[in-house]
Design a protein around this motif. Sequence first.
Motif, PDB file in Angstrom:
ATOM      1  N   VAL A   1      42.260  27.829  38.557  1.00  8.74           N
ATOM      2  CA  VAL A   1      41.646  29.067  39.024  1.00  8.74           C
ATOM      3  C   VAL A   1      40.777  28.763  40.242  1.00  8.74           C
ATOM      4  O   VAL A   1      39.879  27.934  40.176  1.00  8.74           O
ATOM      5  N   THR A   2      41.064  29.447  41.348  1.00  4.59           N
ATOM      6  CA  THR A   2      40.279  29.261  42.566  1.00  4.59           C
ATOM      7  C   THR A   2      39.270  30.381  42.782  1.00  4.59           C
ATOM      8  O   THR A   2      38.225  30.162  43.374  1.00  4.59           O
ATOM      9  N   ARG A   3      39.585  31.573  42.318  1.00  6.51           N
ATOM     10  CA  ARG A   3      38.677  32.722  42.385  1.00  6.51           C
ATOM     11  C   ARG A   3      39.017  33.641  41.234  1.00  6.51           C
ATOM     12  O   ARG A   3      40.144  33.664  40.768  1.00  6.51           O
ATOM     13  N   ARG A   4      38.016  34.415  40.841  1.00  9.00           N
ATOM     14  CA  ARG A   4      38.265  35.391  39.794  1.00  9.00           C
ATOM     15  C   ARG A   4      37.444  36.633  40.063  1.00  9.00           C
ATOM     16  O   ARG A   4      36.395  36.601  40.699  1.00  9.00           O
ATOM     17  N   SER A   5      37.937  37.763  39.562  1.00  4.71           N
ATOM     18  CA  SER A   5      37.277  39.049  39.769  1.00  4.71           C
ATOM     19  C   SER A   5      36.183  39.277  38.737  1.00  4.71           C
ATOM     20  O   SER A   5      36.035  38.523  37.768  1.00  4.71           O
ATOM     21  N   ARG A   6      35.496  40.367  38.946  1.00  2.00           N
ATOM     22  CA  ARG A   6      34.641  40.903  37.891  1.00  2.00           C
ATOM     23  C   ARG A   6      35.555  41.422  36.786  1.00  2.00           C
ATOM     24  O   ARG A   6      36.742  41.645  37.006  1.00  2.00           O
ATOM     25  N   TRP A   7      35.008  41.635  35.610  1.00  2.00           N
ATOM     26  CA  TRP A   7      35.758  42.306  34.549  1.00  2.00           C
ATOM     27  C   TRP A   7      35.663  43.801  34.782  1.00  2.00           C
ATOM     28  O   TRP A   7      34.634  44.317  35.227  1.00  2.00           O
ATOM     29  N   TRP A   8      36.751  44.489  34.513  1.00  2.00           N
ATOM     30  CA  TRP A   8      36.819  45.938  34.666  1.00  2.00           C
ATOM     31  C   TRP A   8      37.143  46.548  33.310  1.00  2.00           C
ATOM     32  O   TRP A   8      38.009  46.049  32.595  1.00  2.00           O
ATOM     33  N   ARG A   9      36.464  47.636  32.976  1.00  2.21           N
ATOM     34  CA  ARG A   9      36.722  48.344  31.712  1.00  2.21           C
ATOM     35  C   ARG A   9      37.530  49.607  32.008  1.00  2.21           C
ATOM     36  O   ARG A   9      37.280  50.296  32.994  1.00  2.21           O
ATOM     37  N   SER A  10      38.494  49.876  31.121  1.00  5.23           N
ATOM     38  CA  SER A  10      39.270  51.119  31.241  1.00  5.23           C
ATOM     39  C   SER A  10      39.747  51.537  29.858  1.00  5.23           C
ATOM     40  O   SER A  10      39.846  50.719  28.946  1.00  5.23           O
ATOM     41  N   ALA A  11      40.051  52.807  29.749  1.00  3.98           N
ATOM     42  CA  ALA A  11      40.640  53.315  28.510  1.00  3.98           C
ATOM     43  C   ALA A  11      42.024  52.694  28.343  1.00  3.98           C
ATOM     44  O   ALA A  11      42.685  52.343  29.326  1.00  3.98           O
ATOM     45  N   ALA A  12      42.436  52.535  27.100  1.00  2.43           N
ATOM     46  CA  ALA A  12      43.782  52.025  26.829  1.00  2.43           C
ATOM     47  C   ALA A  12      44.802  52.973  27.448  1.00  2.43           C
ATOM     48  O   ALA A  12      44.590  54.189  27.510  1.00  2.43           O
ATOM     49  N   TRP A  13      45.886  52.396  27.905  1.00  2.00           N
ATOM     50  CA  TRP A  13      46.952  53.200  28.513  1.00  2.00           C
ATOM     51  C   TRP A  13      48.272  52.770  27.917  1.00  2.00           C
ATOM     52  O   TRP A  13      48.488  51.572  27.748  1.00  2.00           O
ATOM     53  N   PRO A  14      49.137  53.644  27.526  1.00  2.00           N
ATOM     54  CA  PRO A  14      49.056  55.097  27.665  1.00  2.00           C
ATOM     55  C   PRO A  14      48.357  55.801  26.506  1.00  2.00           C
ATOM     56  O   PRO A  14      48.109  56.998  26.577  1.00  2.00           O
ATOM     57  N   ASP A  15      48.030  55.085  25.434  1.00  5.67           N
ATOM     58  CA  ASP A  15      47.442  55.708  24.243  1.00  5.67           C
ATOM     59  C   ASP A  15      45.931  55.491  24.237  1.00  5.67           C
ATOM     60  O   ASP A  15      45.445  54.431  23.854  1.00  5.67           O
ATOM     61  N   ARG A  16      45.197  56.497  24.626  1.00  5.66           N
ATOM     62  CA  ARG A  16      43.735  56.400  24.720  1.00  5.66           C
ATOM     63  C   ARG A  16      43.066  56.275  23.344  1.00  5.66           C
ATOM     64  O   ARG A  16      41.861  56.032  23.279  1.00  5.66           O
ATOM     65  N   ALA A  17      43.828  56.424  22.264  1.00  2.51           N
ATOM     66  CA  ALA A  17      43.260  56.252  20.925  1.00  2.51           C
ATOM     67  C   ALA A  17      43.012  54.779  20.614  1.00  2.51           C
ATOM     68  O   ALA A  17      42.226  54.457  19.723  1.00  2.51           O
ATOM     69  N   HIS A  18      43.669  53.881  21.331  1.00  2.26           N
ATOM     70  CA  HIS A  18      43.453  52.446  21.141  1.00  2.26           C
ATOM     71  C   HIS A  18      42.112  52.043  21.768  1.00  2.26           C
ATOM     72  O   HIS A  18      41.577  52.762  22.613  1.00  2.26           O
ATOM     73  N   PRO A  19      41.588  50.879  21.375  1.00  7.56           N
ATOM     74  CA  PRO A  19      40.314  50.427  21.965  1.00  7.56           C
ATOM     75  C   PRO A  19      40.440  50.235  23.481  1.00  7.56           C
ATOM     76  O   PRO A  19      41.517  49.934  23.999  1.00  7.56           O
ATOM     77  N   ASP A  20      39.297  50.407  24.177  1.00  6.24           N
ATOM     78  CA  ASP A  20      39.257  50.196  25.621  1.00  6.24           C
ATOM     79  C   ASP A  20      39.663  48.764  25.969  1.00  6.24           C
ATOM     80  O   ASP A  20      39.514  47.843  25.166  1.00  6.24           O
ATOM     81  N   TYR A  21      40.150  48.611  27.188  1.00  3.96           N
ATOM     82  CA  TYR A  21      40.538  47.299  27.712  1.00  3.96           C
ATOM     83  C   TYR A  21      39.462  46.741  28.614  1.00  3.96           C
ATOM     84  O   TYR A  21      38.741  47.483  29.286  1.00  3.96           O
ATOM     85  N   LEU A  22      39.415  45.432  28.657  1.00  3.06           N
ATOM     86  CA  LEU A  22      38.682  44.688  29.658  1.00  3.06           C
ATOM     87  C   LEU A  22      39.739  43.918  30.434  1.00  3.06           C
ATOM     88  O   LEU A  22      40.596  43.258  29.836  1.00  3.06           O
ATOM     89  N   ASN A  23      39.728  44.047  31.756  1.00  2.00           N
ATOM     90  CA  ASN A  23      40.743  43.431  32.603  1.00  2.00           C
ATOM     91  C   ASN A  23      40.106  42.703  33.767  1.00  2.00           C
ATOM     92  O   ASN A  23      39.003  43.030  34.191  1.00  2.00           O
ATOM     93  N   GLY A  24      40.840  41.764  34.300  1.00  2.00           N
ATOM     94  CA  GLY A  24      40.431  41.062  35.506  1.00  2.00           C
ATOM     95  C   GLY A  24      41.613  40.369  36.131  1.00  2.00           C
ATOM     96  O   GLY A  24      42.737  40.422  35.613  1.00  2.00           O
ATOM     97  N   VAL A  25      41.362  39.714  37.254  1.00  2.00           N
ATOM     98  CA  VAL A  25      42.395  39.006  37.995  1.00  2.00           C
ATOM     99  C   VAL A  25      41.853  37.634  38.376  1.00  2.00           C
ATOM    100  O   VAL A  25      40.676  37.490  38.704  1.00  2.00           O
ATOM    101  N   ALA A  26      42.741  36.647  38.328  1.00  2.00           N
ATOM    102  CA  ALA A  26      42.405  35.302  38.807  1.00  2.00           C
ATOM    103  C   ALA A  26      43.399  34.900  39.885  1.00  2.00           C
ATOM    104  O   ALA A  26      44.603  35.157  39.756  1.00  2.00           O
ATOM    105  N   LEU A  27      42.890  34.291  40.941  1.00  2.00           N
ATOM    106  CA  LEU A  27      43.743  33.642  41.932  1.00  2.00           C
ATOM    107  C   LEU A  27      43.909  32.212  41.468  1.00  2.00           C
ATOM    108  O   LEU A  27      42.924  31.547  41.121  1.00  2.00           O
ATOM    109  N   VAL A  28      45.135  31.747  41.441  1.00  2.00           N
ATOM    110  CA  VAL A  28      45.471  30.481  40.799  1.00  2.00           C
ATOM    111  C   VAL A  28      46.325  29.629  41.731  1.00  2.00           C
ATOM    112  O   VAL A  28      47.174  30.157  42.450  1.00  2.00           O
ATOM    113  N   GLU A  29      46.099  28.330  41.689  1.00  2.00           N
ATOM    114  CA  GLU A  29      46.961  27.379  42.389  1.00  2.00           C
ATOM    115  C   GLU A  29      47.683  26.537  41.345  1.00  2.00           C
ATOM    116  O   GLU A  29      47.111  26.196  40.307  1.00  2.00           O
ATOM    117  N   THR A  30      48.932  26.191  41.639  1.00  2.00           N
ATOM    118  CA  THR A  30      49.727  25.379  40.721  1.00  2.00           C
ATOM    119  C   THR A  30      50.890  24.745  41.465  1.00  2.00           C
ATOM    120  O   THR A  30      51.299  25.230  42.521  1.00  2.00           O
TER     121      THR A  30
END
Length: 163
Positions: free
Chosen positions: A34-63
């Motif tokens: 991992v060379t860089r990573r984002s903040r965590w982002w919260r969003s409602a579950a998709w497509p079923d909003r009845a599921h728990p919210d998600y926490l998402n992020g992105v990592a830039l990676v070298e390999t």
Amino acid sequence: MVVALGSNLRGHYRSNRDLLEAALRRLPDVGLDVTRRSRWWRSAAWPDRAHPDYLNGVALVETSLPPREVLDALLRVEMAFGRRRGAANDPRTLDLDLIAYGRAILEEPGLALPHPRAHQRLFVVGPLADVAPDWIHPELGATAAELAAAAVIGADAVPLGEP
């Protein structure tokens, strides 16, 4: 290379954030630095909003691994964190997606690059714009910042604090 991370089940961790932080720390063990990573982002579950919210992020990676081996490594990490595959979009402890591998455009069974739907999802391109706003989609020619401004899926996604 761009890897998206997401979770809406915390497994045996105290929180989804703790689980995702642990997953980031595990990536070098499978050859993904991992060379860089984002903040965590919260969003409602998709497509079923009845599921728990998600926490998402992105990592830039070298390999040095080729794309198929990267995908296999990501799947192994998911399994180590308790991911069980069921129906599409079911709640999950850990979701790791290979979004892009350099400028590669690839279509083979089980692997499409760039990820065919990532550009529509704010919970992916928003975090990507955090760390690489000028990243250019290999097929669409749009930057991460432009894609984030146009994303319609997960439009409720919001960043949480610092990485």
